[in-house]
Write an enzyme that holds these catalytic residues in place. Structure first.
Site, PDB file in Angstrom:
ATOM      1  N   PRO A  29       0.896  -0.990  -0.084  1.00 43.34           N
ATOM      2  CA  PRO A  29       0.112  -0.001   0.029  1.00 43.34           C
ATOM      3  C   PRO A  29       0.792   1.284  -0.116  1.00 43.34           C
ATOM      4  O   PRO A  29       1.899   1.237   0.563  1.00 43.34           O
ATOM      5  CB  PRO A  29      -0.719  -0.016   1.167  1.00 43.34           C
ATOM      6  CG  PRO A  29       0.163  -1.236   2.241  1.00 43.34           C
ATOM      7  CD  PRO A  29       0.736  -1.873   1.278  1.00 43.34           C
ATOM      8  N   ASP A  30       0.277   2.277  -0.680  1.00 37.91           N
ATOM      9  CA  ASP A  30       0.966   3.629  -0.398  1.00 37.91           C
ATOM     10  C   ASP A  30       0.374   4.338   0.793  1.00 37.91           C
ATOM     11  O   ASP A  30      -0.252   3.651   1.614  1.00 37.91           O
ATOM     12  CB  ASP A  30       0.891   4.513  -1.777  1.00 37.91           C
ATOM     13  CG  ASP A  30      -0.733   4.789  -2.074  1.00 37.91           C
ATOM     14  OD1 ASP A  30      -1.649   4.710  -1.089  1.00 37.91           O
ATOM     15  OD2 ASP A  30      -0.977   5.216  -3.188  1.00 37.91           O
ATOM     16  N   PHE A  31       0.840   5.521   0.807  1.00 34.10           N
ATOM     17  CA  PHE A  31       0.530   6.226   2.152  1.00 34.10           C
ATOM     18  C   PHE A  31      -1.115   6.410   2.249  1.00 34.10           C
ATOM     19  O   PHE A  31      -1.856   6.673   3.086  1.00 34.10           O
ATOM     20  CB  PHE A  31       1.193   7.602   2.369  1.00 34.10           C
ATOM     21  CG  PHE A  31       2.355   7.380   3.305  1.00 34.10           C
ATOM     22  CD1 PHE A  31       2.598   6.411   3.959  1.00 34.10           C
ATOM     23  CD2 PHE A  31       3.414   8.411   2.843  1.00 34.10           C
ATOM     24  CE1 PHE A  31       3.911   6.388   4.696  1.00 34.10           C
ATOM     25  CE2 PHE A  31       4.651   8.227   3.604  1.00 34.10           C
ATOM     26  CZ  PHE A  31       5.009   7.378   4.415  1.00 34.10           C
ATOM     27  N   ARG A  32      -1.650   6.490   1.074  1.00 33.26           N
ATOM     28  CA  ARG A  32      -2.971   6.978   0.869  1.00 33.26           C
ATOM     29  C   ARG A  32      -3.782   6.038   0.793  1.00 33.26           C
ATOM     30  O   ARG A  32      -5.197   6.366   0.746  1.00 33.26           O
ATOM     31  CB  ARG A  32      -3.164   7.912  -0.408  1.00 33.26           C
ATOM     32  CG  ARG A  32      -2.565   9.338  -0.124  1.00 33.26           C
ATOM     33  CD  ARG A  32      -1.832   9.898  -1.380  1.00 33.26           C
ATOM     34  NE  ARG A  32      -0.806  10.700  -0.872  1.00 33.26           N
ATOM     35  CZ  ARG A  32      -0.765  11.950  -0.569  1.00 33.26           C
ATOM     36  NH1 ARG A  32      -1.924  12.563  -0.619  1.00 33.26           N
ATOM     37  NH2 ARG A  32       0.252  12.413  -0.001  1.00 33.26           N
ATOM     38  N   ASN A  98      11.089   4.524  -2.598  1.00 33.42           N
ATOM     39  CA  ASN A  98      10.920   3.132  -2.179  1.00 33.42           C
ATOM     40  C   ASN A  98      11.911   2.372  -1.398  1.00 33.42           C
ATOM     41  O   ASN A  98      12.795   2.608  -1.948  1.00 33.42           O
ATOM     42  CB  ASN A  98       9.939   2.291  -3.089  1.00 33.42           C
ATOM     43  CG  ASN A  98       8.721   2.811  -3.683  1.00 33.42           C
ATOM     44  OD1 ASN A  98       8.420   3.995  -3.042  1.00 33.42           O
ATOM     45  ND2 ASN A  98       8.585   2.659  -4.924  1.00 33.42           N
ATOM     46  N   ASP A 100      11.534  -1.092  -0.944  1.00 38.44           N
ATOM     47  CA  ASP A 100      11.052  -2.500  -1.008  1.00 38.44           C
ATOM     48  C   ASP A 100      12.007  -3.153  -1.987  1.00 38.44           C
ATOM     49  O   ASP A 100      12.011  -4.411  -2.160  1.00 38.44           O
ATOM     50  CB  ASP A 100       9.807  -2.494  -1.823  1.00 38.44           C
ATOM     51  CG  ASP A 100       9.291  -1.576  -3.045  1.00 38.44           C
ATOM     52  OD1 ASP A 100      10.534  -1.671  -3.757  1.00 38.44           O
ATOM     53  OD2 ASP A 100       8.332  -1.111  -3.088  1.00 38.44           O
ATOM     54  N   HIS A 115      15.372   7.338  -0.114  1.00 37.18           N
ATOM     55  CA  HIS A 115      15.128   6.840   1.455  1.00 37.18           C
ATOM     56  C   HIS A 115      15.604   5.794   2.130  1.00 37.18           C
ATOM     57  O   HIS A 115      15.004   5.192   2.815  1.00 37.18           O
ATOM     58  CB  HIS A 115      13.560   6.970   1.413  1.00 37.18           C
ATOM     59  CG  HIS A 115      13.002   8.405   1.232  1.00 37.18           C
ATOM     60  ND1 HIS A 115      11.658   8.588   0.574  1.00 37.18           N
ATOM     61  CD2 HIS A 115      13.479   9.683   0.947  1.00 37.18           C
ATOM     62  CE1 HIS A 115      11.602   9.919   0.422  1.00 37.18           C
ATOM     63  NE2 HIS A 115      12.544  10.405   0.475  1.00 37.18           N
TER      64      HIS A 115
HETATM   65  P1  NAD Z   1       2.420   8.683  -1.605  1.00 39.20           P
HETATM   66  O1  NAD Z   1       1.691   7.773  -0.890  1.00 39.20           O
HETATM   67  O2  NAD Z   1       2.511   9.873  -1.089  1.00 39.20           O
HETATM   68  O3  NAD Z   1       2.000   8.907  -3.126  1.00 39.20           O
HETATM   69  C1  NAD Z   1       1.637   7.796  -3.916  1.00 39.20           C
HETATM   70  C2  NAD Z   1       1.219   8.270  -5.320  1.00 39.20           C
HETATM   71  O4  NAD Z   1       1.148   7.144  -6.188  1.00 39.20           O
HETATM   72  C3  NAD Z   1      -0.205   8.908  -5.310  1.00 39.20           C
HETATM   73  O5  NAD Z   1      -0.376  10.181  -5.818  1.00 39.20           O
HETATM   74  C4  NAD Z   1      -1.191   7.870  -5.896  1.00 39.20           C
HETATM   75  O6  NAD Z   1      -2.233   8.716  -6.657  1.00 39.20           O
HETATM   76  C5  NAD Z   1      -0.172   7.229  -6.717  1.00 39.20           C
HETATM   77  N1  NAD Z   1      -0.399   5.639  -7.007  1.00 39.20           N
HETATM   78  C6  NAD Z   1      -1.042   4.717  -6.075  1.00 39.20           C
HETATM   79  N2  NAD Z   1      -1.347   3.614  -6.995  1.00 39.20           N
HETATM   80  C7  NAD Z   1      -0.708   3.894  -8.223  1.00 39.20           C
HETATM   81  C8  NAD Z   1      -0.770   3.023  -9.409  1.00 39.20           C
HETATM   82  N3  NAD Z   1      -1.068   1.809  -9.594  1.00 39.20           N
HETATM   83  N4  NAD Z   1      -0.224   3.792 -10.765  1.00 39.20           N
HETATM   84  C9  NAD Z   1       0.260   5.096 -10.529  1.00 39.20           C
HETATM   85  N5  NAD Z   1       0.044   5.756  -9.506  1.00 39.20           N
HETATM   86  C10 NAD Z   1      -0.514   5.154  -8.404  1.00 39.20           C
HETATM   87  O7  NAD Z   1       3.839   7.990  -1.930  1.00 39.20           O
HETATM   88  P2  NAD Z   1       5.192   8.843  -2.170  1.00 39.20           P
HETATM   89  O8  NAD Z   1       5.096   9.979  -3.096  1.00 39.20           O
HETATM   90  O9  NAD Z   1       6.180   7.648  -2.535  1.00 39.20           O
HETATM   91  O10 NAD Z   1       5.757   9.513  -0.973  1.00 39.20           O
HETATM   92  C11 NAD Z   1       5.699   8.930   0.611  1.00 39.20           C
HETATM   93  C12 NAD Z   1       6.750   8.196   1.003  1.00 39.20           C
HETATM   94  O11 NAD Z   1       6.192   6.729   1.431  1.00 39.20           O
HETATM   95  C13 NAD Z   1       8.037   7.834   0.475  1.00 39.20           C
HETATM   96  O12 NAD Z   1       9.039   8.374   1.311  1.00 39.20           O
HETATM   97  C14 NAD Z   1       8.162   6.244   0.233  1.00 39.20           C
HETATM   98  O13 NAD Z   1       9.500   6.096   0.722  1.00 39.20           O
HETATM   99  C15 NAD Z   1       7.219   5.935   1.275  1.00 39.20           C
HETATM  100  N6  NAD Z   1       6.675   4.607   1.223  1.00 39.20           N
HETATM  101  C16 NAD Z   1       7.327   3.347   0.430  1.00 39.20           C
HETATM  102  C17 NAD Z   1       6.771   2.455   0.051  1.00 39.20           C
HETATM  103  C18 NAD Z   1       7.443   1.565  -0.547  1.00 39.20           C
HETATM  104  O14 NAD Z   1       8.674   1.285  -0.400  1.00 39.20           O
HETATM  105  N7  NAD Z   1       6.778   0.467  -1.401  1.00 39.20           N
HETATM  106  C19 NAD Z   1       5.403   2.254   0.418  1.00 39.20           C
HETATM  107  C20 NAD Z   1       4.670   3.336   1.119  1.00 39.20           C
HETATM  108  C21 NAD Z   1       5.320   4.380   1.436  1.00 39.20           C
END
Ligand code: NAD
Length: 250
Positions: A29-32, A98, A100, A115
């Site tokens: 999951p992302d942050f949102r 990321n 991951d 990061h």
């Molecule tokens: P964020 O959660 O702020 O934003 C994610 C963005 O990706 C959003 O704009 C969303 O609309 C978009 N999105 C979601 N699913 C998508 C898809 N399938 N295709 C295209 N776009 C999609 O994340 P961020 O900008 O990376 O910043 C937040 C911080 O969170 C970063 O510092 C990151 O290191 C950390 N983080 C990392 C992971 C990971 O390593 N996978 C996961 C969660 C958060």
């Protein structure tokens, strides 16, 4: 899609900036996201260095869950598309926010982990480094042989960007005439400054996001939707154009 493919072929130094959104289709999951890890763990309580230092056992509960998730997930078509662009010689580097490791697993060789990374941990007491595989996540927080607490080498809010990654990323952005901004809300600085640097030097921005980001107003092209669906199509278009050009020359 075709114009974007043309820009990628035309570019002298194309780089990518990726965020959590490129890995959502892999199951991270992302942050949102509504029902993901980060909806259960308040980022203000778990995401800051001071929260980790105050209560490492509590924050390690979330970190252990993340580590377990990262073990299970695989790169998705968006990661593989970027690896293919690098193999074609059209993408010079991926700068990822990321932690991951999925870009490397997909085959990208030049990856800047802006990061940090979950692969290594450092003892907060003596500085000794450990690899993730050597850590027992049953007793939290994991400890060093000196009894100090281990912290994964990821950047918490309130921590500086690792110097090497920051310098490399700045150097790449300064050289770049095209940046692909993929799956990031562009809300976290200094990562979000990288597309601005490219733009300020006369380069272009191609944004691929599910919804508009905070830097969308600067983007020259916006492809809104899932990165795992859009990026493979872009690469197909790139390959078609390259083939056509080759045929014309012959
Ligand atoms: P964020 O959660 O702020 O934003 C994610 C963005 O990706 C959003 O704009 C969303 O609309 C978009 N999105 C979601 N699913 C998508 C898809 N399938 N295709 C295209 N776009 C999609 O994340 P961020 O900008 O990376 O910043 C937040 C911080 O969170 C970063 O510092 C990151 O290191 C950390 N983080 C990392 C992971 C990971 O390593 N996978 C996961 C969660 C958060």
């Amino acid at each position: 899609m075709r114009k974007v493919a043309e820009e990628i072929i035309k570019a002298k130094f194309c780089i990518a900036l990726t965020g959590a959104g490129i890995s959502t289709e892999s199951g991270i999951p992302d942050f949102r996201s509504k029902d993901g890890l980060w909806s259960r763990y308040d980022i203000n309580e778990y995401g800051y260095l001071h929260s980790f230092l105050k209560n490492p056992a509590k924050v390690w509960k979330m970190l252990a869950e993340m580590a377990e998730l990262f073990e299970k997930v695989k790169p998705n078509p968006a990661h593989y598309a970027l690896a293919e662009l690098e193999k074609l010689g059209l993408l010079k580097a991926v700068i990822t926010q990321n932690i991951d490791g999925l870009h490397q697993e997909a085959g990208n060789k030049k990856v800047i982990e802006f990061h940090g990374s979950f692969n290594t941990l450092t003892c907060l007491n003596c500085g000794k480094k450990y690899s993730k595989e050597k850590i027992d996540l049953k007793n939290l927080p994991p400890r060093c042989s000196c009894n100090g607490i281990l912290k994964p080498d990821i950047v918490f809010f309130g921590e500086p960007i690792p110097t090497k990654a920051l310098n490399e990323a700045l150097e790449l952005a300064n050289k770049s005439d095209l940046i692909l901004v993929i799956g990031t809300s562009c809300a976290v600085y200094p990562a979000a400054a990288l597309p601005i640097i490219v733009k300020r030097k006369g380069g272009k921005i191609i944004e691929i996001n599910r919804e508009e980001s905070e830097l969308s107003y600067l983007a020259d092209y916006k492809l809104l939707g899932k990165a795992g669906e859009i990026l493979p199509k872009v690469v197909e278009e790139v390959k078609k154009l390259m083939k056509n050009r080759l045929q014309k020359i012959q």
